[in-house]
Scaffold this motif. Sequence first.
Motif, PDB file in Angstrom:
ATOM      1  N   UNK A 180       2.144  22.298 -35.619  1.00  0.00           N
ATOM      2  CA  UNK A 180       0.818  22.141 -36.229  1.00  0.00           C
ATOM      3  C   UNK A 180       0.201  23.503 -36.532  1.00  0.00           C
ATOM      4  N   UNK A 181       0.272  24.421 -35.565  1.00  0.00           N
ATOM      5  CA  UNK A 181      -0.270  25.767 -35.804  1.00  0.00           C
ATOM      6  C   UNK A 181       0.451  26.451 -36.961  1.00  0.00           C
ATOM      7  N   UNK A 182       1.766  26.290 -37.003  1.00  0.00           N
ATOM      8  CA  UNK A 182       2.563  26.914 -38.059  1.00  0.00           C
ATOM      9  C   UNK A 182       2.170  26.394 -39.434  1.00  0.00           C
ATOM     10  N   UNK A 224      -1.848  11.399 -28.212  1.00  0.00           N
ATOM     11  CA  UNK A 224      -2.231  12.801 -28.375  1.00  0.00           C
ATOM     12  C   UNK A 224      -2.191  13.246 -29.838  1.00  0.00           C
ATOM     13  N   UNK A 225      -1.218  12.757 -30.590  1.00  0.00           N
ATOM     14  CA  UNK A 225      -1.012  13.311 -31.936  1.00  0.00           C
ATOM     15  C   UNK A 225      -1.372  12.361 -33.079  1.00  0.00           C
ATOM     16  N   UNK A 226      -1.625  11.103 -32.796  1.00  0.00           N
ATOM     17  CA  UNK A 226      -2.003  10.170 -33.852  1.00  0.00           C
ATOM     18  C   UNK A 226      -3.297  10.633 -34.523  1.00  0.00           C
ATOM     19  N   UNK A 269      -2.010  16.848 -41.255  1.00  0.00           N
ATOM     20  CA  UNK A 269      -2.151  15.396 -41.373  1.00  0.00           C
ATOM     21  C   UNK A 269      -1.194  14.799 -42.405  1.00  0.00           C
ATOM     22  N   UNK A 270      -0.700  15.640 -43.287  1.00  0.00           N
ATOM     23  CA  UNK A 270       0.255  15.181 -44.290  1.00  0.00           C
ATOM     24  C   UNK A 270       1.702  15.296 -43.809  1.00  0.00           C
ATOM     25  N   UNK A 271       1.897  15.882 -42.630  1.00  0.00           N
ATOM     26  CA  UNK A 271       3.239  16.180 -42.141  1.00  0.00           C
ATOM     27  C   UNK A 271       3.715  15.140 -41.136  1.00  0.00           C
TER      28      UNK A 271
END
Length: 430
Positions: free
Chosen positions: A317-319, A349-351, A328-330
């Motif tokens: 996510x940081x990258x 956690x990631x949804x 959000x598109x990944x």
Amino acid sequence: MVDIATRVYNHKWKIDPIIRSLIDTDFYKLLMCQSIFRNRPDTTVTFSLINRSRDIRLAELIDEGELREQLDHVRGLSLTRGESTWLRGNTFYGKRQMFRPDFMAFLERLRLPAYHLEKHDGQYRLTFEGAWPEVMLWEIPALAILMELRSRAVLRDMGRFELQVLYARAMTRLWEKIEALRVLPDLRIADFGTRRRHSFLWQDWAVQAMIEGLGERFTGTSNCLIAQRRDIEAIGTNAHELPMVHAALADDDDALRRAPYDVLADWQEEHDGNLRIILPDTYGTAGFLAGAPDWLASWTGVRIDSGAPEAGAEAAIRWWQERGENPRDKLVIFSDGLDVDRIIALHRRFHGRVRVSFGWGTLLTNDFRGLVRNDGLAPFSLVCKAVAANGRPTVKLSDNPEKATGPADEIARYKRVFGVGQQQPMQVVV
């Protein structure tokens, strides 16, 4: 629906082939095989069985003659007309004719090459050596054969009623897992359990249970034969094998450093959309992302397959954010040692932060923990890896040093080249 307990009981009376089709394999193997057939057809590669769970003494559990008979049976298999038609004409990942005519002609002629088998200290040494596009297709059937022969050995002395109760308990356990997953919003989950399954029949049953229990939230299976038979999506992209072999062929440190990206440049020429998934952990996720060319940031997503999955996803996510991409598109695919509790925690956690997906492996297709005496059916960590290419050793570092493979001096060199520092060992679940 097949009566699995009766079929297992009948295994006592005759040899029942474990692998009945060359497409009883993972979809990513065929995708990679086509890429290798195009780019590296003359590379000689050696694959070797590696049992990470040394306390499971396979050579004392599995009869050598029975193992050879199963392996020899696979050598006699070839694509059927129906299988070839499915591969040639089916739509995969929205693309028709995924497999080129020249590759299909190769696959239709293919018979798997010879193997070498011997015993040492309670384990089997099983190796395959030859042209890369041919020997690579031994990996999945070899693992599936050994896992199922171990299951058969443990179940051999059970009677009909005991087997019926065993499978009823295992079915109940799996259905309870499915019920727990139903509450997750926007769940996307696929079967990745071919290589370390309890048996083909059990994997097929698990897939049917997922279809009925989860509906569209179940996105498909990595197993090509089951995908064909059940008319569902075949799921898979690429694996560590590609960068491992390409890196072994590098002539100097600079070429070694570029190898993981050169592999993906070849992949990008062939595939788009959801097949553009980065597997960054072969030589450490942190170093891979730090040195990645800008064009990789536009790829669809990443697969997290070792180390702490939360850390891997946060790093991705940081990258993406640093490269101007919207996370959000990944797509983030989690695929390492998953079971229900971990799937639920990662989804929560990631949804909403990324598009979350799961490749559920061994604990979907082989969770018989605690169901027989001495826990004799508990899953264990068995792999079949490319260990040499053109006579040079391969190396895998991973984000978990417990999964590292290769000679010690080469591991040290790779760590230096890829800037891998201190790593946190983690238990290898399966």
